[in-house]
Enzyme design. Structure first.
Site, PDB file in Angstrom:
ATOM      1  N   MET A 136      45.614  38.106  42.859  1.00  0.00           N
ATOM      2  CA  MET A 136      45.203  36.562  42.619  1.00  0.00           C
ATOM      3  C   MET A 136      44.539  36.128  43.794  1.00  0.00           C
ATOM      4  SD  MET A 136      45.766  36.658  39.596  1.00  0.00           S
ATOM      5  CE  MET A 136      46.743  37.095  38.069  1.00  0.00           C
ATOM      6  N   ARG A 137      43.570  36.694  44.676  1.00  0.00           N
ATOM      7  CA  ARG A 137      42.904  36.244  45.769  1.00  0.00           C
ATOM      8  C   ARG A 137      41.390  36.280  45.512  1.00  0.00           C
ATOM      9  NH1 ARG A 137      46.100  32.940  48.972  1.00  0.00           N
ATOM     10  NH2 ARG A 137      48.038  33.805  48.621  1.00  0.00           N
ATOM     11  N   ASN A 156      37.601  45.552  39.517  1.00  0.00           N
ATOM     12  CA  ASN A 156      38.599  44.605  39.374  1.00  0.00           C
ATOM     13  C   ASN A 156      39.049  44.659  37.671  1.00  0.00           C
ATOM     14  OD1 ASN A 156      40.513  42.159  39.514  1.00  0.00           O
ATOM     15  ND2 ASN A 156      38.787  40.819  38.622  1.00  0.00           N
ATOM     16  N   HIS A 158      39.851  42.113  34.439  1.00  0.00           N
ATOM     17  CA  HIS A 158      40.023  40.785  34.068  1.00  0.00           C
ATOM     18  C   HIS A 158      40.162  40.599  32.787  1.00  0.00           C
ATOM     19  CE1 HIS A 158      38.594  36.725  34.511  1.00  0.00           C
ATOM     20  NE2 HIS A 158      38.145  36.610  33.412  1.00  0.00           N
ATOM     21  N   ASP A 190      31.470  41.616  43.097  1.00  0.00           N
ATOM     22  CA  ASP A 190      30.416  41.346  43.873  1.00  0.00           C
ATOM     23  C   ASP A 190      30.878  39.949  44.460  1.00  0.00           C
ATOM     24  OD1 ASP A 190      29.772  39.469  42.105  1.00  0.00           O
ATOM     25  OD2 ASP A 190      27.926  40.101  41.393  1.00  0.00           O
ATOM     26  N   GLU A 191      29.628  39.348  45.232  1.00  0.00           N
ATOM     27  CA  GLU A 191      30.094  37.981  45.944  1.00  0.00           C
ATOM     28  C   GLU A 191      30.486  36.757  45.272  1.00  0.00           C
ATOM     29  OE1 GLU A 191      27.328  37.713  49.248  1.00  0.00           O
ATOM     30  OE2 GLU A 191      27.875  39.621  50.016  1.00  0.00           O
TER      31      GLU A 191
HETATM   32  C1  GRF Z   1      46.411  41.142  34.162  1.00  0.00           C
HETATM   33  O1  GRF Z   1      46.296  40.496  33.140  1.00  0.00           O
HETATM   34  C2  GRF Z   1      44.913  41.262  35.045  1.00  0.00           C
HETATM   35  O2  GRF Z   1      44.136  41.273  33.809  1.00  0.00           O
HETATM   36  C3  GRF Z   1      44.773  40.094  35.650  1.00  0.00           C
HETATM   37  O3  GRF Z   1      46.309  40.109  36.134  1.00  0.00           O
HETATM   38  C4  GRF Z   1      47.329  40.320  35.340  1.00  0.00           C
HETATM   39  C5  GRF Z   1      47.936  41.263  35.977  1.00  0.00           C
HETATM   40  O4  GRF Z   1      49.108  42.023  35.732  1.00  0.00           O
HETATM   41  N1  GRF Z   1      43.899  40.033  37.005  1.00  0.00           N
HETATM   42  P1  GRF Z   1      50.144  43.126  36.213  1.00  0.00           P
HETATM   43  O5  GRF Z   1      50.329  42.635  37.624  1.00  0.00           O
HETATM   44  O6  GRF Z   1      49.057  44.307  36.104  1.00  0.00           O
HETATM   45  O7  GRF Z   1      51.083  43.190  35.315  1.00  0.00           O
END
Ligand code: GRF
Length: 272
Positions: A136-137, A156, A158, A190-191
């Site tokens: 989450m960064r 990543n 998403h 990317d950026e």
């Molecule tokens: C997932 O929904 C992912 O898409 C998002 O954060 C959540 C992470 O879940 N970026 P976990 O930690 O893999 O259970």
């Protein structure tokens, strides 16, 4: 640098929490269905369950506590001896949007200081790819340039069908908007924020009696499937980058089984 195609990939996985995507990768590595080895797991905070998952699987696990890095004043910024020119980084970055330049640079400097430690850990394990999995960064161009020098190496996952609903609340925003289908996306980083080349996407139906919890559960099942498939495509050398006339880099999957695989994701999840 030689592209790591057609062999078992060395993955670094970055997390912030429970790590169910990480667990899906660990399980598939153990089952032999993921052409990869997870060589290191790093969290942006201590004590999260994902780190325990890594330790249980004998994977080196670390944390870089982003919250422990102080916010620097302009003066301190000058003297901090950071590994990057923050003013230059600020000109190139698109993620920290604070209109006050001092505030913005202080925030960037804090991220860069944390990323410096993170890079030191990751480099020690020579990963082919860095997989953000619930990390989450935002990452700065300092981090991105370090890994993307020869080819795109940061992925990543998403929880929405990009470019809709970027940011941290993909499931909530998809649900609250009243979408009848939701989706998930695996993309290169990317950026910008969630703007990098899309590698794969899958969709799931949203039924009238669904709740945020039921759609998140449905989406997560797809996340595990699609993220691991993308890693296998990378390992098989089936991920090609192309530049469009509009100046955007896009991905083409060259796997002859592409349509069958992608069709299968939605067919499996859309049955009731
Ligand atoms: C997932 O929904 C992912 O898409 C998002 O954060 C959540 C992470 O879940 N970026 P976990 O930690 O893999 O259970």
């Amino acid at each position: 640098m030689e592209s790591p195609a057609r062999r078992k990939l060395r993955l670094a996985v970055l997390i912030s929490g429970g790590g169910t995507n990480l667990q899906a990768m660990i399980d598939r590595c153990a089952a032999g269905t993921l052409s990869a080895e997870i060589v290191v797991v790093v969290s942006d905070r201590p004590g999260v369950f994902g780190l325990e998952r890594a330790q249980r699987a004998d994977i080196p696990a670390f944390h870089v506590d982003y919250n422990a890095f102080p916010k620097l004043t302009a003066d301190e910024l000058e003297k901090a001896g950071l590994p990057a020119d923050i003013a230059d980084l600020d000109r190139r970055q698109k993620i920290v949007k604070n209109p006050d330049p001092l505030e913005r640079r202080a925030r960037l400097a804090r991220l860069v200081a944390a990323e410096h430690d993170l890079i030191r850990i990751l480099d020690a394990y020579s990963p082919d790819y860095v997989c953000l999995a619930g990390f989450m960064r935002l990452v700065t161009p300092y981090f991105i340039n370090h890994f993307n020098a020869a080819f795109l190496r940061i992925l990543n996952i998403h929880p929405a069908l990009l470019p809709s609903f970027p940011g941290q609340h993909g499931y909530e925003e998809t649900f609250q908007y009243g979408c009848k289908w939701g989706g998930i996306t695996v993309h290169f980083v990317d950026e910008g924020e969630d703007t990098g080349p899309i590698v794969a996407q899958a969709v799931y139906p949203i039924w009238p009696d669904d709740t945020i919890d039921t759609i998140r559960m449905r989406g997560l099942m797809l996340e595990y499937e699609v993220y691991c498939q993308v890693i296998n495509w990378l390992a098989q050398g089936e991920v090609a980058l192309k530049n469009t006339s509009g100046g955007r880099t896009v991905v083409e999957i060259t796997d002859p089984n592409y349509a069958r695989i992608v069709g299968g994701w939605t067919a499996n999840i859309a049955l009731r």
